[in-house]
Design a protein around this motif. Structure first.
Motif, PDB file in Angstrom:
ATOM      1  N   LEU A   1       0.829  -1.207   0.000  1.00  0.00           N
ATOM      2  CA  LEU A   1       0.000   0.000   0.000  1.00  0.00           C
ATOM      3  C   LEU A   1       0.865   1.259   0.000  1.00  0.00           C
ATOM      4  CD1 LEU A   1      -2.844  -1.081   2.452  1.00  0.00           C
ATOM      5  CD2 LEU A   1      -3.060  -0.644   0.002  1.00  0.00           C
ATOM      6  N   LYS A   2       1.967   1.232   0.728  1.00  0.00           N
ATOM      7  CA  LYS A   2       2.889   2.381   0.695  1.00  0.00           C
ATOM      8  C   LYS A   2       3.420   2.605  -0.719  1.00  0.00           C
ATOM      9  CE  LYS A   2       4.522   2.389   5.506  1.00  0.00           C
ATOM     10  NZ  LYS A   2       5.681   2.155   6.410  1.00  0.00           N
ATOM     11  N   THR A   3       3.688   1.501  -1.412  1.00  0.00           N
ATOM     12  CA  THR A   3       4.166   1.598  -2.798  1.00  0.00           C
ATOM     13  C   THR A   3       3.084   2.186  -3.703  1.00  0.00           C
ATOM     14  OG1 THR A   3       5.669  -0.278  -2.515  1.00  0.00           O
ATOM     15  CG2 THR A   3       5.027   0.282  -4.774  1.00  0.00           C
ATOM     16  N   LEU A   4       1.851   1.736  -3.554  1.00  0.00           N
ATOM     17  CA  LEU A   4       0.750   2.259  -4.378  1.00  0.00           C
ATOM     18  C   LEU A   4       0.526   3.739  -4.106  1.00  0.00           C
ATOM     19  CD1 LEU A   4      -1.819  -0.696  -4.110  1.00  0.00           C
ATOM     20  CD2 LEU A   4      -0.383  -0.112  -6.075  1.00  0.00           C
TER      21      LEU A   4
ATOM     22  N   ILE B   1      -9.270  -4.753  14.107  1.00  0.00           N
ATOM     23  CA  ILE B   1      -8.866  -5.280  15.420  1.00  0.00           C
ATOM     24  C   ILE B   1      -7.348  -5.426  15.535  1.00  0.00           C
ATOM     25  CG2 ILE B   1      -9.025  -7.267  16.978  1.00  0.00           C
ATOM     26  CD1 ILE B   1     -11.796  -7.833  15.708  1.00  0.00           C
ATOM     27  N   HIS B   2      -6.733  -6.037  14.525  1.00  0.00           N
ATOM     28  CA  HIS B   2      -5.337  -6.456  14.641  1.00  0.00           C
ATOM     29  C   HIS B   2      -4.336  -5.605  13.847  1.00  0.00           C
ATOM     30  CE1 HIS B   2      -6.777  -9.954  16.743  1.00  0.00           C
ATOM     31  NE2 HIS B   2      -7.473 -10.379  15.695  1.00  0.00           N
ATOM     32  N   ALA B   3      -4.775  -4.914  12.804  1.00  0.00           N
ATOM     33  CA  ALA B   3      -3.818  -4.180  11.969  1.00  0.00           C
ATOM     34  C   ALA B   3      -4.396  -2.842  11.506  1.00  0.00           C
ATOM     35  CB  ALA B   3      -3.408  -5.031  10.763  1.00  0.00           C
ATOM     36  N   PRO B   4      -4.700  -1.935  12.451  1.00  0.00           N
ATOM     37  CA  PRO B   4      -5.276  -0.636  12.081  1.00  0.00           C
ATOM     38  C   PRO B   4      -4.369   0.202  11.179  1.00  0.00           C
ATOM     39  CG  PRO B   4      -4.601  -0.657  14.391  1.00  0.00           C
ATOM     40  CD  PRO B   4      -4.523  -2.066  13.902  1.00  0.00           C
ATOM     41  N   ALA B   5      -3.065  -0.085  11.178  1.00  0.00           N
ATOM     42  CA  ALA B   5      -2.145   0.656  10.307  1.00  0.00           C
ATOM     43  C   ALA B   5      -2.510   0.465   8.842  1.00  0.00           C
ATOM     44  CB  ALA B   5      -0.707   0.200  10.550  1.00  0.00           C
ATOM     45  N   VAL B   6      -3.042  -0.716   8.497  1.00  0.00           N
ATOM     46  CA  VAL B   6      -3.463  -0.981   7.117  1.00  0.00           C
ATOM     47  C   VAL B   6      -4.667  -0.111   6.758  1.00  0.00           C
ATOM     48  CG1 VAL B   6      -4.343  -2.739   5.528  1.00  0.00           C
ATOM     49  CG2 VAL B   6      -2.573  -3.338   7.186  1.00  0.00           C
ATOM     50  N   ILE B   7      -5.589   0.051   7.705  1.00  0.00           N
ATOM     51  CA  ILE B   7      -6.759   0.903   7.489  1.00  0.00           C
ATOM     52  C   ILE B   7      -6.317   2.342   7.218  1.00  0.00           C
ATOM     53  CG2 ILE B   7      -8.894   1.790   8.490  1.00  0.00           C
ATOM     54  CD1 ILE B   7      -9.123  -1.141   8.034  1.00  0.00           C
ATOM     55  N   GLU B   8      -5.337   2.823   7.986  1.00  0.00           N
ATOM     56  CA  GLU B   8      -4.833   4.187   7.794  1.00  0.00           C
ATOM     57  C   GLU B   8      -4.233   4.360   6.405  1.00  0.00           C
ATOM     58  OE1 GLU B   8      -2.107   5.019  10.936  1.00  0.00           O
ATOM     59  OE2 GLU B   8      -3.601   4.707  12.524  1.00  0.00           O
TER      60      GLU B   8
ATOM     61  N   SER C   1      -2.031  -9.712  -1.559  1.00  0.00           N
ATOM     62  CA  SER C   1      -1.034 -10.510  -0.847  1.00  0.00           C
ATOM     63  C   SER C   1      -0.014 -11.146  -1.782  1.00  0.00           C
ATOM     64  CB  SER C   1      -1.707 -11.609  -0.020  1.00  0.00           C
ATOM     65  OG  SER C   1      -2.450 -12.487  -0.847  1.00  0.00           O
ATOM     66  N   ALA C   2      -0.295 -11.128  -3.096  1.00  0.00           N
ATOM     67  CA  ALA C   2       0.706 -11.620  -4.055  1.00  0.00           C
ATOM     68  C   ALA C   2       1.973 -10.785  -3.966  1.00  0.00           C
ATOM     69  CB  ALA C   2       0.142 -11.565  -5.477  1.00  0.00           C
ATOM     70  N   LEU C   3       1.813  -9.502  -3.608  1.00  0.00           N
ATOM     71  CA  LEU C   3       2.954  -8.607  -3.466  1.00  0.00           C
ATOM     72  C   LEU C   3       3.516  -8.732  -2.058  1.00  0.00           C
ATOM     73  CD1 LEU C   3       1.371  -5.411  -5.106  1.00  0.00           C
ATOM     74  CD2 LEU C   3       2.542  -7.320  -6.229  1.00  0.00           C
ATOM     75  N   GLY C   4       4.434  -9.656  -1.872  1.00  0.00           N
ATOM     76  CA  GLY C   4       5.067  -9.827  -0.575  1.00  0.00           C
ATOM     77  C   GLY C   4       4.911 -11.221  -0.007  1.00  0.00           C
TER      78      GLY C   4
ATOM     79  N   ILE D   1       9.573  -7.346  -6.433  1.00  0.00           N
ATOM     80  CA  ILE D   1       8.250  -7.230  -7.025  1.00  0.00           C
ATOM     81  C   ILE D   1       7.711  -5.799  -6.938  1.00  0.00           C
ATOM     82  CG2 ILE D   1       7.145  -7.970  -4.856  1.00  0.00           C
ATOM     83  CD1 ILE D   1       5.834  -8.729  -8.398  1.00  0.00           C
ATOM     84  N   LEU D   2       8.016  -5.095  -5.831  1.00  0.00           N
ATOM     85  CA  LEU D   2       7.516  -3.725  -5.685  1.00  0.00           C
ATOM     86  C   LEU D   2       8.266  -2.758  -6.599  1.00  0.00           C
ATOM     87  CD1 LEU D   2       6.849  -3.471  -1.828  1.00  0.00           C
ATOM     88  CD2 LEU D   2       5.289  -4.082  -3.683  1.00  0.00           C
ATOM     89  N   GLU D   3       9.536  -2.999  -6.814  1.00  0.00           N
ATOM     90  CA  GLU D   3      10.311  -2.165  -7.751  1.00  0.00           C
ATOM     91  C   GLU D   3       9.778  -2.347  -9.173  1.00  0.00           C
ATOM     92  OE1 GLU D   3      11.542  -3.875  -5.278  1.00  0.00           O
ATOM     93  OE2 GLU D   3      12.349  -2.195  -4.088  1.00  0.00           O
ATOM     94  N   PHE D   4       9.426  -3.586  -9.508  1.00  0.00           N
ATOM     95  CA  PHE D   4       8.806  -3.881 -10.803  1.00  0.00           C
ATOM     96  C   PHE D   4       7.502  -3.104 -10.946  1.00  0.00           C
ATOM     97  CE2 PHE D   4       5.432  -6.369 -12.841  1.00  0.00           C
ATOM     98  CZ  PHE D   4       5.945  -6.541 -14.124  1.00  0.00           C
ATOM     99  N   LEU D   5       6.696  -3.129  -9.901  1.00  0.00           N
ATOM    100  CA  LEU D   5       5.398  -2.447  -9.937  1.00  0.00           C
ATOM    101  C   LEU D   5       5.579  -0.942 -10.115  1.00  0.00           C
ATOM    102  CD1 LEU D   5       2.361  -3.296  -9.535  1.00  0.00           C
ATOM    103  CD2 LEU D   5       2.596  -2.449  -7.200  1.00  0.00           C
TER     104      LEU D   5
END
Length: 468
Positions: free
Chosen positions: A52-55, A82-89, A244-247, A256-260
């Protein structure tokens, strides 16, 4: 001009715990909290957060030229909260770039579209509202769990007001046709279909880091070159895959992220753009309808529903679960509603598959498909007993049907009343605006009249004074 439609799915498995037969009726909690927390934290750290940071970086660096689409299952959002609010942000940050479109999918990531229309419509509506509440826009494009699609499902999706739908560009459906055009639903031409290019999608999500692949290593310029070399009139390249394919499937060490990140730059050099699904369905015309009388999906070589319903165990579990769908639809018990969502998750049936696909399947705590079936049926036995306690099995079909009809009629009446209130509010607002304009005009006229009278009086007074 060619355009790339890049889409990622976010979904999270809900891990069930070991549940023994003798626990039926005594233990109503079915989940392995440790496995769920560990699983989502792992995928968040290894995939979702860096991806997500890459996108976000790609959206900001390419000045609006890069576009991407995402869909998230409701059960995944609950786990992330519940478990990963950083992803929501990060999802909110990506949304704020204006370069991301959020699609709608079934809340449970389940198979309700194959079993019960009312259940399917309810969870899609719930997911639709959740996406709007989260990201501020009501989704216009739909994707079903694992891209499951038939003509009938397309007709239902169109009836719910969606303008487009993502589907698999399966060979047995398209035949000689190319997935690089916009098509429409056989039952309703208003629903446009974006067909996944499974080869180009799988080149990234499945083969990118495979050193035995004859195209390894894959670089962005070569990949874009493949797209640029396609016939000029093939305008839409749909690349759909799991985030989830990315990572995860393709480790970060594979670059893979550099490719993207290099894709937009290489695409611009070839005159290739990026578009969201909504932009494509609104700007392009459909070239033909696609006839899909039998269910297809994006899973396995057969591209059908055999990964979930291919054997007797899976169908038995499926039929038992959706056998209580109407009773669950009636109830207002929040725990039962949540358990219903989690038990519908398609992975529960996937764990029971006996297919030999040549690809390793991680069954989690289960040693075999039979083990998965036994554990699930134990849990399902307890769940069905709880549902039947609210709406007994001996309730006849006529009585149950009467309750469902009443609920449906009340829902339709509530919708109608809501529409009438909206119209009345709009009319009142219009009337208030008109009254405000009249009042302003009247005040202006009075003010002008008063000014005129004052000027006349002043003029008369001056004339009288001059006469003296």
């Amino acid at each position: 001009m060619k355009t790339i439609c890049l889409y990622f799915e976010i979904h999270q498995i809900i891990h069930l715990k070991r549940y023994r037969f003798f626990e039926i009726g005594t233990d109503h909690y079915y989940y392995d909290d440790y496995a769920n927390e560990q699983g989502i934290n792992e995928v968040a750290e290894r995939s979702y957060i860096p991806a997500l940071k890459t996108l976000i970086e790609m959206a900001k660096e390419n000045g609006g030229a890069f576009k991407v689409a995402l869909s998230i299952s409701g059960v995944a959002l609950e786990q992330l909260e519940i478990h990963a609010p950083a992803v929501i942000e990060l999802l909110h940050e990506l949304n704020n770039t204006g370069c991301c479109e959020f699609l709608c999918e079934p809340y449970s990531h389940g198979l309700s579209s194959l079993a019960n229309e009312d259940c399917f419509r309810e969870e899609v509506g719930r997911m639709r509202r959740k996406i709007k509440d989260y990201f501020g826009k009501e989704p216009k494009v739909f994707r079903n769990s694992s891209l499951i699609y038939t003509n009938e499902i397309g007709g239902i999706v169109a009836d719910m007001g969606f303008k487009g739908m993502l589907v698999e560009g399966a060979k047995h459906v398209l035949g000689w046709k190319s997935p690089h055009y916009l098509y429409h639903c056989a039952e309703n031409p208003n629903l446009k279909l974006l067909m996944r290019d499974f080869k180009l999608s799988d080149d990234i999500s499945l083969r990118f880091s495979n050193t035995e692949w004859n195209e390894y290593p894959l670089f962005a310029d070569k990949y874009i070159g493949w797209i640029a070399s396609m016939p000029e009139n093939e305008q839409v390249i749909n690349l759909f895959m799991e985030l989830s394919a990315l990572g995860m499937a393709q480790p970060l060490s594979s670059n893979i992220l550099e490719f993207l990140k290099a894709l937009p730059v290489c695409a611009k050099q070839k005159g290739i753009t990026f578009s969201t699904p909504s932009e494509i369905v609104s700007k392009l015309k459909s070239v033909d309808m696609v006839d899909v009388p039998y269910p297809m999906s994006w899973t396995d070589e057969e591209r059908d529903i055999s990964p979930w319903l291919g054997n007797v165990m899976q169908r038995e579990a499926f039929n038992k679960l959706y056998g209580v769908a109407e009773r669950v639809y009636l109830c207002n018990d929040r725990r039962i509603k949540q358990d219903w969502d989690y038990l519908q998750v398609s992975n529960n049936f996937r764990f029971m598959t006996t297919k030999d696909t040549g690809v390793g399947l991680n069954r989690g705590i289960y040693d075999s498909p039979y083990d998965a079936f036994t554990n699930y049926m134990n849990i399902l036995g307890d769940f069905i007993a709880r549902v039947n306690a609210l709406y007994p099995v001996d309730m006849d079909n006529e009585e149950l049907g009467s309750l469902l009809t009443t609920i449906k009629n009340q829902g339709e009446e509530l919708t109608q009343l809501t529409e009438e209130v909206t119209k009345l509010q709009a009319a009142l607002k219009k009337a208030e605006a008109a009254a405000g304009k009249k009042e302003t005009a009247a005040k202006k006229a009075a003010s002008t009249k008063a000014a005129g009278e004052k000027a006349t009086a002043t003029k008369k007074a001056s004339a009288k004074k001059a006469a003296k």
